[in-house]
Design a protein around this motif. Sequence first.
Motif, PDB file in Angstrom:
ATOM      1  N   PHE A  11       0.857  -1.327  -0.075  1.00 62.80           N
ATOM      2  CA  PHE A  11      -0.036  -0.104  -0.011  1.00 62.80           C
ATOM      3  C   PHE A  11       0.748   1.248  -0.079  1.00 62.80           C
ATOM      4  O   PHE A  11       0.605   2.189  -0.605  1.00 62.80           O
ATOM      5  CB  PHE A  11      -0.951  -0.058   1.180  1.00 62.80           C
ATOM      6  N   GLY A  12       1.911   1.138   0.690  1.00 62.95           N
ATOM      7  CA  GLY A  12       2.731   2.268   0.817  1.00 62.95           C
ATOM      8  C   GLY A  12       3.468   2.601  -0.652  1.00 62.95           C
ATOM      9  O   GLY A  12       3.584   3.868  -1.186  1.00 62.95           O
ATOM     10  N   LEU A  13       3.898   1.630  -1.412  1.00 67.46           N
ATOM     11  CA  LEU A  13       4.408   1.833  -2.658  1.00 67.46           C
ATOM     12  C   LEU A  13       3.188   2.261  -3.788  1.00 67.46           C
ATOM     13  O   LEU A  13       3.606   3.194  -4.409  1.00 67.46           O
ATOM     14  CB  LEU A  13       5.176   0.531  -3.376  1.00 67.46           C
ATOM     15  N   ASN A  14       2.042   1.677  -3.591  1.00 67.52           N
ATOM     16  CA  ASN A  14       0.791   2.204  -4.326  1.00 67.52           C
ATOM     17  C   ASN A  14       0.567   3.847  -3.892  1.00 67.52           C
ATOM     18  O   ASN A  14       0.423   4.603  -4.983  1.00 67.52           O
ATOM     19  CB  ASN A  14      -0.264   1.430  -4.012  1.00 67.52           C
ATOM     20  N   ASN A  15       0.743   4.128  -2.812  1.00 63.75           N
ATOM     21  CA  ASN A  15       0.474   5.682  -2.747  1.00 63.75           C
ATOM     22  C   ASN A  15       1.534   6.534  -3.168  1.00 63.75           C
ATOM     23  O   ASN A  15       1.312   7.713  -3.799  1.00 63.75           O
ATOM     24  CB  ASN A  15       0.470   5.900  -1.132  1.00 63.75           C
TER      25      ASN A  15
ATOM     26  N   ARG B 103       1.145   6.672  -6.991  1.00 68.27           N
ATOM     27  CA  ARG B 103      -0.004   7.350  -7.392  1.00 68.27           C
ATOM     28  C   ARG B 103       0.405   8.925  -7.112  1.00 68.27           C
ATOM     29  O   ARG B 103      -0.404   9.603  -7.538  1.00 68.27           O
ATOM     30  CB  ARG B 103      -1.307   6.869  -6.716  1.00 68.27           C
ATOM     31  N   GLY B 104       1.224   8.953  -6.297  1.00 66.90           N
ATOM     32  CA  GLY B 104       1.801  10.540  -6.132  1.00 66.90           C
ATOM     33  C   GLY B 104       2.564  11.094  -7.019  1.00 66.90           C
ATOM     34  O   GLY B 104       2.736  12.501  -7.142  1.00 66.90           O
ATOM     35  N   PHE B 105       2.784  10.460  -8.021  1.00 63.61           N
ATOM     36  CA  PHE B 105       3.544  11.028  -9.329  1.00 63.61           C
ATOM     37  C   PHE B 105       2.489  11.195 -10.360  1.00 63.61           C
ATOM     38  O   PHE B 105       1.830  10.745 -11.154  1.00 63.61           O
ATOM     39  CB  PHE B 105       4.314  10.064 -10.042  1.00 63.61           C
ATOM     40  N   HIS B 106       1.787  12.652 -10.174  1.00 58.70           N
ATOM     41  CA  HIS B 106       0.983  13.126 -11.056  1.00 58.70           C
ATOM     42  C   HIS B 106       1.266  14.478 -11.781  1.00 58.70           C
ATOM     43  O   HIS B 106       2.014  15.289 -11.068  1.00 58.70           O
ATOM     44  CB  HIS B 106      -0.503  12.909 -10.568  1.00 58.70           C
ATOM     45  N   GLN B 107       0.651  15.097 -12.637  1.00 60.28           N
ATOM     46  CA  GLN B 107       0.773  16.143 -13.188  1.00 60.28           C
ATOM     47  C   GLN B 107       0.258  17.411 -12.209  1.00 60.28           C
ATOM     48  O   GLN B 107      -0.685  17.310 -11.343  1.00 60.28           O
ATOM     49  CB  GLN B 107      -0.143  16.347 -14.158  1.00 60.28           C
ATOM     50  N   GLY B 108       1.307  18.315 -11.864  1.00 63.41           N
ATOM     51  CA  GLY B 108       1.055  19.393 -11.065  1.00 63.41           C
ATOM     52  C   GLY B 108       1.722  19.216  -9.651  1.00 63.41           C
ATOM     53  O   GLY B 108       1.522  19.995  -8.889  1.00 63.41           O
ATOM     54  N   ALA B 109       2.086  18.114  -9.399  1.00 55.97           N
ATOM     55  CA  ALA B 109       2.891  17.792  -8.094  1.00 55.97           C
ATOM     56  C   ALA B 109       4.020  18.413  -7.857  1.00 55.97           C
ATOM     57  O   ALA B 109       4.726  18.316  -8.912  1.00 55.97           O
ATOM     58  CB  ALA B 109       2.728  16.184  -7.826  1.00 55.97           C
ATOM     59  N   THR B 110       4.290  19.044  -6.708  1.00 57.27           N
ATOM     60  CA  THR B 110       5.450  19.842  -6.753  1.00 57.27           C
ATOM     61  C   THR B 110       6.324  18.890  -5.679  1.00 57.27           C
ATOM     62  O   THR B 110       7.299  19.363  -5.822  1.00 57.27           O
ATOM     63  CB  THR B 110       5.045  21.017  -5.674  1.00 57.27           C
ATOM     64  N   GLY B 111       6.022  17.908  -5.514  1.00 61.24           N
ATOM     65  CA  GLY B 111       6.780  16.637  -4.804  1.00 61.24           C
ATOM     66  C   GLY B 111       6.142  15.764  -4.280  1.00 61.24           C
ATOM     67  O   GLY B 111       4.912  15.641  -4.326  1.00 61.24           O
ATOM     68  N   ASN B 112       6.711  14.599  -4.004  1.00 65.65           N
ATOM     69  CA  ASN B 112       6.151  13.133  -3.681  1.00 65.65           C
ATOM     70  C   ASN B 112       7.263  12.786  -2.525  1.00 65.65           C
ATOM     71  O   ASN B 112       7.940  11.825  -2.859  1.00 65.65           O
ATOM     72  CB  ASN B 112       5.912  12.286  -4.883  1.00 65.65           C
ATOM     73  N   TYR B 113       6.828  13.042  -1.220  1.00 63.57           N
ATOM     74  CA  TYR B 113       7.931  12.426  -0.272  1.00 63.57           C
ATOM     75  C   TYR B 113       9.132  12.837  -0.313  1.00 63.57           C
ATOM     76  O   TYR B 113       9.458  13.965  -0.202  1.00 63.57           O
ATOM     77  CB  TYR B 113       7.454  10.927   0.267  1.00 63.57           C
TER      78      TYR B 113
ATOM     79  N   VAL C 275       9.580  14.153  -9.855  1.00 62.92           N
ATOM     80  CA  VAL C 275       8.337  13.859 -10.236  1.00 62.92           C
ATOM     81  C   VAL C 275       8.095  13.970 -11.735  1.00 62.92           C
ATOM     82  O   VAL C 275       7.575  12.855 -12.306  1.00 62.92           O
ATOM     83  CB  VAL C 275       7.284  14.659  -9.607  1.00 62.92           C
ATOM     84  N   GLN C 276       8.548  14.874 -12.502  1.00 57.31           N
ATOM     85  CA  GLN C 276       8.802  14.900 -13.859  1.00 57.31           C
ATOM     86  C   GLN C 276       9.291  14.011 -14.543  1.00 57.31           C
ATOM     87  O   GLN C 276       8.816  13.410 -15.565  1.00 57.31           O
ATOM     88  CB  GLN C 276       8.801  16.378 -14.395  1.00 57.31           C
ATOM     89  N   SER C 277      10.413  13.604 -13.908  1.00 60.13           N
ATOM     90  CA  SER C 277      11.215  12.482 -14.541  1.00 60.13           C
ATOM     91  C   SER C 277      10.516  11.004 -14.502  1.00 60.13           C
ATOM     92  O   SER C 277      10.392  10.447 -15.558  1.00 60.13           O
ATOM     93  CB  SER C 277      12.583  12.192 -13.725  1.00 60.13           C
ATOM     94  N   TYR C 278       9.650  10.829 -13.496  1.00 56.67           N
ATOM     95  CA  TYR C 278       9.138   9.463 -13.552  1.00 56.67           C
ATOM     96  C   TYR C 278       7.683   9.757 -14.356  1.00 56.67           C
ATOM     97  O   TYR C 278       7.439   8.719 -15.168  1.00 56.67           O
ATOM     98  CB  TYR C 278       8.411   9.382 -12.182  1.00 56.67           C
ATOM     99  N   LEU C 279       7.227  10.886 -14.696  1.00 59.76           N
ATOM    100  CA  LEU C 279       5.896  11.054 -15.383  1.00 59.76           C
ATOM    101  C   LEU C 279       6.441  10.997 -16.954  1.00 59.76           C
ATOM    102  O   LEU C 279       5.415  10.514 -17.556  1.00 59.76           O
ATOM    103  CB  LEU C 279       5.111  12.421 -15.206  1.00 59.76           C
TER     104      LEU C 279
ATOM    105  N   GLY D 142       6.552   2.817 -25.235  1.00 58.81           N
ATOM    106  CA  GLY D 142       5.327   3.825 -25.500  1.00 58.81           C
ATOM    107  C   GLY D 142       4.568   3.925 -24.465  1.00 58.81           C
ATOM    108  O   GLY D 142       3.487   4.755 -24.468  1.00 58.81           O
ATOM    109  N   ALA D 143       4.446   3.286 -23.044  1.00 56.64           N
ATOM    110  CA  ALA D 143       3.631   3.419 -22.171  1.00 56.64           C
ATOM    111  C   ALA D 143       4.461   4.264 -20.853  1.00 56.64           C
ATOM    112  O   ALA D 143       5.756   4.294 -21.013  1.00 56.64           O
ATOM    113  CB  ALA D 143       3.023   2.117 -21.787  1.00 56.64           C
ATOM    114  N   ARG D 144       3.595   4.772 -20.074  1.00 56.67           N
ATOM    115  CA  ARG D 144       4.096   5.604 -18.813  1.00 56.67           C
ATOM    116  C   ARG D 144       3.751   4.546 -17.766  1.00 56.67           C
ATOM    117  O   ARG D 144       2.839   3.851 -17.515  1.00 56.67           O
ATOM    118  CB  ARG D 144       3.683   6.727 -18.695  1.00 56.67           C
ATOM    119  N   LEU D 145       4.988   4.798 -16.616  1.00 52.00           N
ATOM    120  CA  LEU D 145       4.751   3.738 -15.450  1.00 52.00           C
ATOM    121  C   LEU D 145       3.478   4.140 -14.714  1.00 52.00           C
ATOM    122  O   LEU D 145       3.139   3.354 -13.894  1.00 52.00           O
ATOM    123  CB  LEU D 145       5.901   3.966 -14.610  1.00 52.00           C
ATOM    124  N   SER D 146       2.933   5.379 -14.953  1.00 53.59           N
ATOM    125  CA  SER D 146       1.683   5.676 -14.166  1.00 53.59           C
ATOM    126  C   SER D 146       0.338   5.028 -14.853  1.00 53.59           C
ATOM    127  O   SER D 146      -0.675   5.490 -14.279  1.00 53.59           O
ATOM    128  CB  SER D 146       1.588   7.240 -13.810  1.00 53.59           C
TER     129      SER D 146
END
Length: 360
Positions: free
Chosen positions: A112-116, A119-129, A136-140, A146-150
């Motif tokens: 559940f911690g990894l899932n959170n 899912r914290g990597f999303h557009q407009g996020a200024t940080g994720n823990y 965050v932009q690197s992960y997105l 051709g697919a994204r990890l999110s």
Amino acid sequence: MLDFINYPVSFILWCWHKVFGAVFGPSSGVAWVLGIIFLTFTVRAILIKPFIKQVRSMRKMQEFAPEIKKLQTKYKNDRQKLAQEMQKLQSQHGVNPLGGCLPMLLQIPVFFGLNNVLRGFHQGATGNYYFGADEVQSYLHANLFGARLSNYIAQASQEMTNLGGNLQSVILVSAPLMVIASIATHFTAKHNVARQNPATATAQTGIMNKITLWVFPLGVLVFGAFFPIGLLVYWLGNNAWTLGQQHLIYKKIDREEEEKKVAAVEKRNTLGPKVGQKPTQPKKRPAQPKPATDQTDAETGTAKQDPAPTERKQDPVPRKTTAPKPGAKPTAKPANNGGTKVPGLSPDRSRSKKSGRKRP
């Protein structure tokens, strides 16, 4: 609410991303996938000690499986009494029933911690823990065929497009991961079921085995459509680690138990008699004489003596006899003294030795 889990999980992922990002590039999909896989390996390596305790606990329970079967038969209509007797039996053998569930229970909050975190990597996020805005932009923007990890199959098309993915690419990446993760889950459960002792099998055990063998893998296959690709990578890496760990740990414990059995047989053969040798009889100890005890009369204070026996048989004293020398005359028998009675004659009618006349 789960920040005490989310922060450690994000920190471990951040560390591994730094390692693989230095090799493949910070925005590389390979760097993020390897970071997630090695996050899984790190967590499972931390839990390896509880896993070994779990295996040993299962082995101990198999040793006294017949006793468990007797209790289940005896108290089949009294579940409360059965639970009490089972708890008593487990405490006698030093087995903690929670020890077998601890590794699995500890993996649930990590999942559940990894899932959170993912899912914290999303557009407009200024940080994720532990991750900053640039990470965050690197992960997105991490691209994996051709697919994204999110992305995930059941994701809304607009959200999928905003992340730069498309449904065809997401299915192409997610579907194989779902199938492989489902098969790995089945084989992991099958390996565990094969190690169970049939003597302890009950109706509840059979139901649980069917659930772990078929329901869980089917659940991964069905609900995998709602899992981001990054989470499917974690699930696949976790099952791969579990299969390898079970194979190595079970093999090691089997070897240890085999060595113990061989050592016990050698010890028994060393202490036992050799082939053809008669068993040694224990030496009999001589009877110890009972110590003489002085008994005193409590009233008079005088010592009590055992009454003398009325008749005692004394052993005859052997007479000394000397054999005559060769050529010597045998010694004459001593004559009767005057007071010796002659058979057939009264004292007054005894003959005189000199005259031979009878006395008047």
